[in-house]
Write a protein that holds these residues in place. Structure first.
Motif, PDB file in Angstrom:
ATOM      1  N   LEU A 136     -47.818  99.914 -39.126  1.00  0.00           N
ATOM      2  CA  LEU A 136     -46.253  98.626 -38.760  1.00  0.00           C
ATOM      3  C   LEU A 136     -45.507  99.959 -38.026  1.00  0.00           C
ATOM      4  N   ILE A 137     -45.073  99.554 -36.494  1.00  0.00           N
ATOM      5  CA  ILE A 137     -44.336 100.299 -36.165  1.00  0.00           C
ATOM      6  C   ILE A 137     -42.746  99.818 -35.095  1.00  0.00           C
ATOM      7  N   ARG A 138     -42.206  99.957 -36.448  1.00  0.00           N
ATOM      8  CA  ARG A 138     -41.079  99.136 -35.523  1.00  0.00           C
ATOM      9  C   ARG A 138     -39.965  99.684 -33.741  1.00  0.00           C
ATOM     10  N   TYR A 139     -40.629  99.186 -33.250  1.00  0.00           N
ATOM     11  CA  TYR A 139     -39.044  99.306 -31.544  1.00  0.00           C
ATOM     12  C   TYR A 139     -38.066  99.256 -32.168  1.00  0.00           C
ATOM     13  N   LYS A 140     -37.394  99.944 -31.407  1.00  0.00           N
ATOM     14  CA  LYS A 140     -35.745  99.680 -30.596  1.00  0.00           C
ATOM     15  C   LYS A 140     -35.586  98.434 -30.733  1.00  0.00           C
ATOM     16  N   HIS A 141     -34.378  97.019 -31.174  1.00  0.00           N
ATOM     17  CA  HIS A 141     -34.582  96.459 -31.098  1.00  0.00           C
ATOM     18  C   HIS A 141     -33.623  95.919 -29.378  1.00  0.00           C
ATOM     19  N   LEU A 142     -35.262  95.438 -29.161  1.00  0.00           N
ATOM     20  CA  LEU A 142     -35.171  94.749 -27.347  1.00  0.00           C
ATOM     21  C   LEU A 142     -35.567  95.680 -26.266  1.00  0.00           C
ATOM     22  N   ASP A 143     -35.490  97.101 -26.739  1.00  0.00           N
ATOM     23  CA  ASP A 143     -35.266  98.167 -26.015  1.00  0.00           C
ATOM     24  C   ASP A 143     -37.737  98.941 -25.373  1.00  0.00           C
ATOM     25  N   LEU A 144     -37.708  98.485 -24.622  1.00  0.00           N
ATOM     26  CA  LEU A 144     -38.669  97.953 -23.898  1.00  0.00           C
ATOM     27  C   LEU A 144     -39.532  99.280 -23.354  1.00  0.00           C
ATOM     28  N   GLU A 145     -38.630 100.185 -23.466  1.00  0.00           N
ATOM     29  CA  GLU A 145     -39.337 101.562 -22.920  1.00  0.00           C
ATOM     30  C   GLU A 145     -39.510 102.604 -24.446  1.00  0.00           C
ATOM     31  N   HIS A 146     -38.833 102.488 -24.657  1.00  0.00           N
ATOM     32  CA  HIS A 146     -38.866 102.810 -26.819  1.00  0.00           C
ATOM     33  C   HIS A 146     -40.257 101.752 -26.801  1.00  0.00           C
ATOM     34  N   LEU A 147     -40.372 100.103 -26.974  1.00  0.00           N
ATOM     35  CA  LEU A 147     -41.714 100.577 -26.805  1.00  0.00           C
ATOM     36  C   LEU A 147     -42.877 100.910 -26.526  1.00  0.00           C
ATOM     37  N   GLU A 148     -42.680 101.099 -25.048  1.00  0.00           N
ATOM     38  CA  GLU A 148     -43.527 101.270 -23.591  1.00  0.00           C
ATOM     39  C   GLU A 148     -43.800 102.949 -24.566  1.00  0.00           C
ATOM     40  N   SER A 149     -42.999 103.751 -25.262  1.00  0.00           N
ATOM     41  CA  SER A 149     -43.557 105.303 -25.471  1.00  0.00           C
ATOM     42  C   SER A 149     -44.494 105.253 -26.891  1.00  0.00           C
ATOM     43  N   ILE A 150     -44.092 103.707 -28.003  1.00  0.00           N
ATOM     44  CA  ILE A 150     -45.324 103.760 -28.539  1.00  0.00           C
ATOM     45  C   ILE A 150     -46.555 103.332 -28.356  1.00  0.00           C
ATOM     46  N   LEU A 151     -45.881 102.510 -27.404  1.00  0.00           N
ATOM     47  CA  LEU A 151     -47.699 102.052 -26.814  1.00  0.00           C
ATOM     48  C   LEU A 151     -48.645 103.903 -26.077  1.00  0.00           C
ATOM     49  N   ILE A 152     -47.765 103.861 -25.326  1.00  0.00           N
ATOM     50  CA  ILE A 152     -48.364 105.626 -24.731  1.00  0.00           C
ATOM     51  C   ILE A 152     -49.321 106.349 -26.243  1.00  0.00           C
ATOM     52  N   LYS A 153     -48.309 105.915 -26.641  1.00  0.00           N
ATOM     53  CA  LYS A 153     -49.144 106.820 -27.655  1.00  0.00           C
ATOM     54  C   LYS A 153     -49.764 106.789 -28.664  1.00  0.00           C
ATOM     55  N   TYR A 154     -50.253 105.754 -28.965  1.00  0.00           N
ATOM     56  CA  TYR A 154     -51.166 104.677 -29.963  1.00  0.00           C
ATOM     57  C   TYR A 154     -52.222 103.767 -29.290  1.00  0.00           C
ATOM     58  N   THR A 155     -51.797 103.658 -28.151  1.00  0.00           N
ATOM     59  CA  THR A 155     -53.108 102.678 -27.600  1.00  0.00           C
ATOM     60  C   THR A 155     -54.384 103.376 -27.502  1.00  0.00           C
ATOM     61  N   ASN A 156     -54.644 104.635 -27.075  1.00  0.00           N
ATOM     62  CA  ASN A 156     -55.997 104.679 -27.534  1.00  0.00           C
ATOM     63  C   ASN A 156     -56.389 105.176 -29.365  1.00  0.00           C
ATOM     64  N   GLN A 157     -55.755 104.932 -30.080  1.00  0.00           N
ATOM     65  CA  GLN A 157     -55.703 105.044 -31.337  1.00  0.00           C
ATOM     66  C   GLN A 157     -56.176 104.679 -32.082  1.00  0.00           C
ATOM     67  N   PHE A 158     -55.742 103.313 -31.615  1.00  0.00           N
ATOM     68  CA  PHE A 158     -56.599 101.642 -32.174  1.00  0.00           C
ATOM     69  C   PHE A 158     -56.972 100.584 -31.494  1.00  0.00           C
ATOM     70  N   ASP A 159     -57.997  99.658 -31.526  1.00  0.00           N
ATOM     71  CA  ASP A 159     -58.296  98.801 -31.521  1.00  0.00           C
ATOM     72  C   ASP A 159     -57.306  97.883 -31.109  1.00  0.00           C
ATOM     73  N   GLU A 160     -57.161  97.641 -32.401  1.00  0.00           N
ATOM     74  CA  GLU A 160     -56.473  96.095 -31.864  1.00  0.00           C
ATOM     75  C   GLU A 160     -54.955  96.483 -32.265  1.00  0.00           C
ATOM     76  N   ILE A 161     -53.806  96.365 -31.083  1.00  0.00           N
ATOM     77  CA  ILE A 161     -52.646  96.536 -31.081  1.00  0.00           C
ATOM     78  C   ILE A 161     -51.403  95.077 -31.396  1.00  0.00           C
ATOM     79  N   LEU A 162     -51.104  94.367 -31.801  1.00  0.00           N
ATOM     80  CA  LEU A 162     -50.604  93.053 -32.032  1.00  0.00           C
ATOM     81  C   LEU A 162     -49.118  93.661 -31.619  1.00  0.00           C
TER      82      LEU A 162
END
Ligand SMILES: Cc1ncc(COP(=O)(O)O)c(C=O)c1O
Length: 375
Positions: A136-162
């Motif tokens: 689990l990684i939690r992003y700052k409330h409604l902060d989609l830029e924070h969400l994107e920074s997490i996606l950039i970091k982890y997209t290639n490390q996990f086959d399944e991201i929800l």
């Protein structure tokens, strides 16, 4: 010695000392209810209820079994088919929003899944995540830029991201930028789950439907206990996901299904949900009116919807304020720490079309008096 008893006694004492002890109460019916989640006043509308009972007579009050045994009545299938016609996705009815959120997450995710969840997502989402054993990684409330920074970091490390978000948030009364969230899904190709507990009915069939984004939501959860004026929840998803829940979803399989009377009420309301435009107009007007009053009084809110949280300060202040406002005829609900961050204990108002501008005026006048007295 009974250690459980010792432990919980101490804990309850602590909760009480923090002015946070929850108690069950019922309130006189003549209070002006500013705490209801019945955002379109559907649950409380006597004319609707009378029409319903005239239409559906003698329906059973229990389904007496799980959906997989004898709990799938023709009415349930009719409701699921109607949902499919509207949303163009398979529909499955679960007993509550809590069960739907938990069930989806714990059924589809495991330790090889990364779940990225808004920090203020509902407890049912959090419980589902814990049960699933996912990362689990939690992003700052409604902060989609924070969400994107997490996606950039982890997209290639996990086959399944929800990624999980709600539409309107019940504690802050603010709203996700759904189009932007869907843009991120298009870019990073994650699985997207959306909870419309506080937007369904207020925005017709929900925000995803109204913005024509249904196709991008892998799991759309519509709990019905709030604006939906009922009980239970709709899950809209692809048919393979539905089949999997029917076969593997413990919270779907091992529980008594909703009673036929409740299914019929859901069907009855679903047929009408596109109507009620006058009620919606009134609700939007009331929201604007309340926001203007809050500004005039120099009060603090971060809300932008029909749920309005007025930040007051600490738990003790909230306790006194709510008690006094109730004594003056307004049913208001205080949200305390640690449910909300320290220093942001608040009054949470849920508007609905049965409230008048005059009642709101009176409320804000009394709120101002009470706040002045607290200084
Ligand atoms: C965002 C959200 N999702 C789910 C739920 C749970 O829904 P239900 O009351 O149908 O269990 C709630 C609150 O009750 C909620 O606020």
């Amino acid at each position: 010695m009974n250690m459980i008893l010792e432990r919980i006694k101490t804990e309850l004492e602590q909760i009480k000392n923090n002015h946070n002890l929850r108690k069950l109460k019922s309130y006189p019916e003549n209070l002006i209810n500013l705490s209801s989640n019945d955002y379109l006043n559907l649950a409380n509308d006597l004319d609707l209820r009378t029409e319903f009972y005239e239409t559906y007579k003698n329906l059973s009050l229990s389904s007496s079994s799980s959906r997989l045994i004898t709990g799938t009545f023709p009415l349930v299938l009719e409701l699921e088919n109607k949902l499919k016609e509207i949303y163009k996705k398979e529909a499955l009815i679960l007993n509550s929003g809590f069960e739907a959120n938990c069930c989806i997450i714990e059924t589809f995710c495991n330790k090889s899944t990364l779940i990225i969840s808004d920090k203020l997502n509902h407890a049912s989402i959090h419980d589902g995540i814990i049960n699933s054993g996912a990362e689990l990684i939690r992003y700052k409330h409604l902060d989609l830029e924070h969400l994107e920074s997490i996606l950039i970091k982890y997209t290639n490390q996990f086959d399944e991201i929800l990624v999980i978000s709600e539409t309107v948030y019940s504690m802050d009364g603010d709203m996700v930028d759904l189009k932007k969230l869907v843009d991120l899904k298009k870019k990073y190709n994650f699985i997207l789950m959306l909870d419309e507990a506080h937007s369904y009915a207020v925005y017709g069939y929900g925000l995803a439907y109204e913005f024509d984004l249904i196709n991008y939501i892998d799991f759309l959860v519509i709990p019905l206990g709030k604006g939906g004026g009922s009980m239970g929840s709709y899950v809209l998803c692809d048919s393979i996901y539905k089949d999997y829940i029917i076969n593997r979803g413990r919270k779907f399989i091992y529980t008594t299904a909703l009673p036929p009377i409740n299914i019929a009420w859901n069907l009855f309301l679903l047929d009408k949900i596109g109507q009620f435009s006058e009620s919606r107009e009134h609700l939007y007007e009331l929201t604007k009116y309340a926001m203007d009053s809050i500004n005039e009084l120099n009060l603090k809110t971060i809300s932008t919807t029909h749920i309005i949280s007025i930040i007051i300060g600490n738990n003790q202040k909230i306790e006194i304020l709510c008690q006094n406002l109730i004594a003056k005829g307004f049913l208001v609900y205080g949200v305390k720490e640690p449910t909300v961050p320290k220093g942001t204990a608040r009054i949470r108002i849920g508007l609905n079309p049965s409230i008048t501008k005059e009642q709101l005026n009176l409320f804000f006048k009394e709120l101002k008096n009470e706040l002045d007295a607290l200084l």
